[in-house]
Design a protein around this motif. Structure first.
Motif, short mmCIF file in Angstrom:
data_model
loop_
_atom_site.label_atom_id
_atom_site.label_comp_id
_atom_site.label_asym_id
_atom_site.label_seq_id
_atom_site.Cartn_x
_atom_site.Cartn_y
_atom_site.Cartn_z
N THR A 153 67.87 73.14 -1.85
CA THR A 153 66.97 72.29 -2.65
C THR A 153 67.69 71.01 -3.09
O THR A 153 67.15 69.91 -2.96
CB THR A 153 66.46 73.07 -3.88
OG1 THR A 153 65.80 74.25 -3.46
CG2 THR A 153 65.49 72.21 -4.69
N LEU A 154 68.90 71.16 -3.60
CA LEU A 154 69.67 70.01 -4.05
C LEU A 154 70.04 69.10 -2.88
O LEU A 154 69.87 67.87 -2.95
CB LEU A 154 70.94 70.47 -4.77
CG LEU A 154 71.91 69.37 -5.21
CD1 LEU A 154 71.24 68.39 -6.17
CD2 LEU A 154 73.16 69.97 -5.84
N LEU A 155 70.53 69.68 -1.78
CA LEU A 155 70.93 68.89 -0.62
C LEU A 155 69.74 68.18 0.02
O LEU A 155 69.87 67.04 0.48
CB LEU A 155 71.64 69.79 0.40
CG LEU A 155 73.05 70.25 -0.01
CD1 LEU A 155 73.54 71.35 0.93
CD2 LEU A 155 74.02 69.08 0.01
N THR A 156 68.61 68.85 0.06
CA THR A 156 67.41 68.22 0.61
C THR A 156 67.01 67.01 -0.22
O THR A 156 66.66 65.95 0.32
CB THR A 156 66.25 69.22 0.69
OG1 THR A 156 66.63 70.35 1.47
CG2 THR A 156 65.02 68.58 1.32
N PHE A 157 67.07 67.16 -1.53
CA PHE A 157 66.77 66.04 -2.43
C PHE A 157 67.71 64.86 -2.16
O PHE A 157 67.27 63.71 -2.09
CB PHE A 157 66.89 66.50 -3.89
CG PHE A 157 66.70 65.41 -4.89
CD1 PHE A 157 65.43 64.95 -5.22
CD2 PHE A 157 67.79 64.82 -5.52
CE1 PHE A 157 65.26 63.93 -6.15
CE2 PHE A 157 67.63 63.80 -6.45
CZ PHE A 157 66.36 63.36 -6.76
N LEU A 158 69.00 65.15 -1.98
CA LEU A 158 69.97 64.09 -1.71
C LEU A 158 69.72 63.43 -0.36
O LEU A 158 69.82 62.19 -0.23
CB LEU A 158 71.39 64.67 -1.77
CG LEU A 158 71.88 65.13 -3.14
CD1 LEU A 158 73.26 65.78 -3.03
CD2 LEU A 158 71.92 63.97 -4.13
N VAL A 159 69.39 64.23 0.65
CA VAL A 159 69.11 63.67 1.98
C VAL A 159 67.89 62.76 1.92
O VAL A 159 67.87 61.68 2.54
CB VAL A 159 68.90 64.81 3.01
CG1 VAL A 159 68.31 64.26 4.31
CG2 VAL A 159 70.21 65.51 3.30
#
Length: 362
Positions: free
Chosen positions: A18-24
């Protein structure tokens, strides 16, 4: 039943993804790496009417999936040659996916990348040495003929049929899963369910010393795709892209092999995408088109365009059918699985033929 380590890695992967997707999403927007809907621009040579989105959206879904898997593996799993092969193969697909996000690379380049990823897996010793005999008792062995050779003063053996079968199995699933991502939430919804069932199957093979890691990997990937689903659900903020789709089929195939599920259970879980892919290939060839070029004739397109289904409804349909087939796979023997598969194929084929004929008569 899910145990504590599996729940922990599932929850960790969900939060990480969830966090990495938001950053991407933020990074892709910053660099304007966005896929424009066709109505806003002239399609390029290798773009097709298969896209259904209406606003510019990044296609970087494969990146958070791969990074989550690597992070979870480093923290929770024992590093062995199979895990290294999974990571290396996944890295190849992630790189290809990233290039496709930016440049819409040719399908043959994606195919070459998929073959390379599959060869890494087969080269590590992961293969399908046997399949259950669907016409009788026992199994059909695929370990002959064998080719022995020496490389760097180390003996190696190629199980010709077993390795070719495994490579074909991986490539096929990579492509059919990637084809089933046409609407918001579709792919991560049913793939999350599929990985949960692969994890449950891995638990059932508790006598296998590798099954514990297989189960953890499966639940990790289920959590990763659930994290992607948070932002891919309608209205989507990011698409899985080729990377997210190919990685789903790649990981699912390898974990199915390692878990002992092999062909039958994975086919059950991917019954609708498999039937849709078979019919799509036939339809394209019959109309004189290349089977590798996308169009707007997949099952999800028909449900969306002809029958007016909403995107959420289509995603839930794929997830629920996957769950139903997963439940059946836990209880049915091989013959029962074959009957269930044939039935699902017939239903999908009949629906698509009926819909195509309906459109022709309008």
């Amino acid at each position: 039943m899910i145990n504590t380590p599996e729940f922990i890695i599932f929850f960790f992967s969900f939060l990480s993804s969830t966090l990495l997707t938001f950053l991407v999403i933020k990074i892709y927007h910053y660099f304007n790496w966005l896929h424009q809907p066709q109505k806003l621009h002239q399609p390029q040579k290798n773009e097709h009417q298969k896209q259904t989105h209406t606003k510019p959206v990044p296609r970087g879904g494969g990146i958070p999936i791969f990074l989550t898997f690597v992070l979870a593996s480093a923290l929770f799993l024992n590093i062995d040659k199979y895990l290294i092969a999974l990571i290396l193969g996944g890295l190849v697909l992630t790189i290809i996916g990233f290039a496709d996000d930016l440049k819409n690379i040719h399908p043959y380049i994606r195919l070459i990348g998929g073959i390379l990823a599959g060869l890494i897996i087969v080269g590590s010793g992961i293969g399908i040495a046997y399949i259950t005999n669907p016409f009788g008792t026992g199994v059909i062995h695929l370990n002959q003929p064998q080719i022995a050779f020496s490389l760097l003063n180390q003996p190696h053996t190629i199980w010709l049929i077993a390795d070719i079968f495994a490579l074909t199995f991986i490539l096929w699933n990579m492509n059919i899963v990637n084809w089933s991502k046409g609407v918001d939430g579709q792919l991560p919804a049913f793939i999350t369910v599929a990985f949960l069932f692969i994890g449950l199957v891995s638990d059932s093979f508790s006598a296998d010393p590798t099954s514990f890691s297989n189960a953890l990997m499966s639940f990790s990937l289920a959590g990763a795709y659930l994290g992607l689903l948070v932002f891919n659900w309608y209205p989507q903020k990011i698409m899985p892209g080729y990377g997210g789709g190919a990685l789903a089929g790649f990981f699912l195939s390898v974990l199915a092999i390692l878990s002992g599920a092999k062909v039958a259970t994975s086919l059950m879980l991917l019954a609708v995408p498999t039937a849709d892919a078979i019919f799509t290939i036939y339809r394209r060839i019959a109309s004189g088109k290349s089977p590798i070029w996308g169009d707007r004739g997949h099952l999800h397109h028909l449900l969306l365009d002809v029958y007016g289904w909403g995107r959420q409804r289509i995603s839930l349909f794929y997830a629920l059918v996957t769950a139903l087939m997963g439940i059946l796979s836990l209880f049915l023997k091989t013959n029962g699985k074959i009957i269930a598969l044939i039935t699902s194929f017939i239903l999908v084929f009949a629906f698509q033929i009926k819909t195509i004929n309906k459109n022709k008569t309008k």
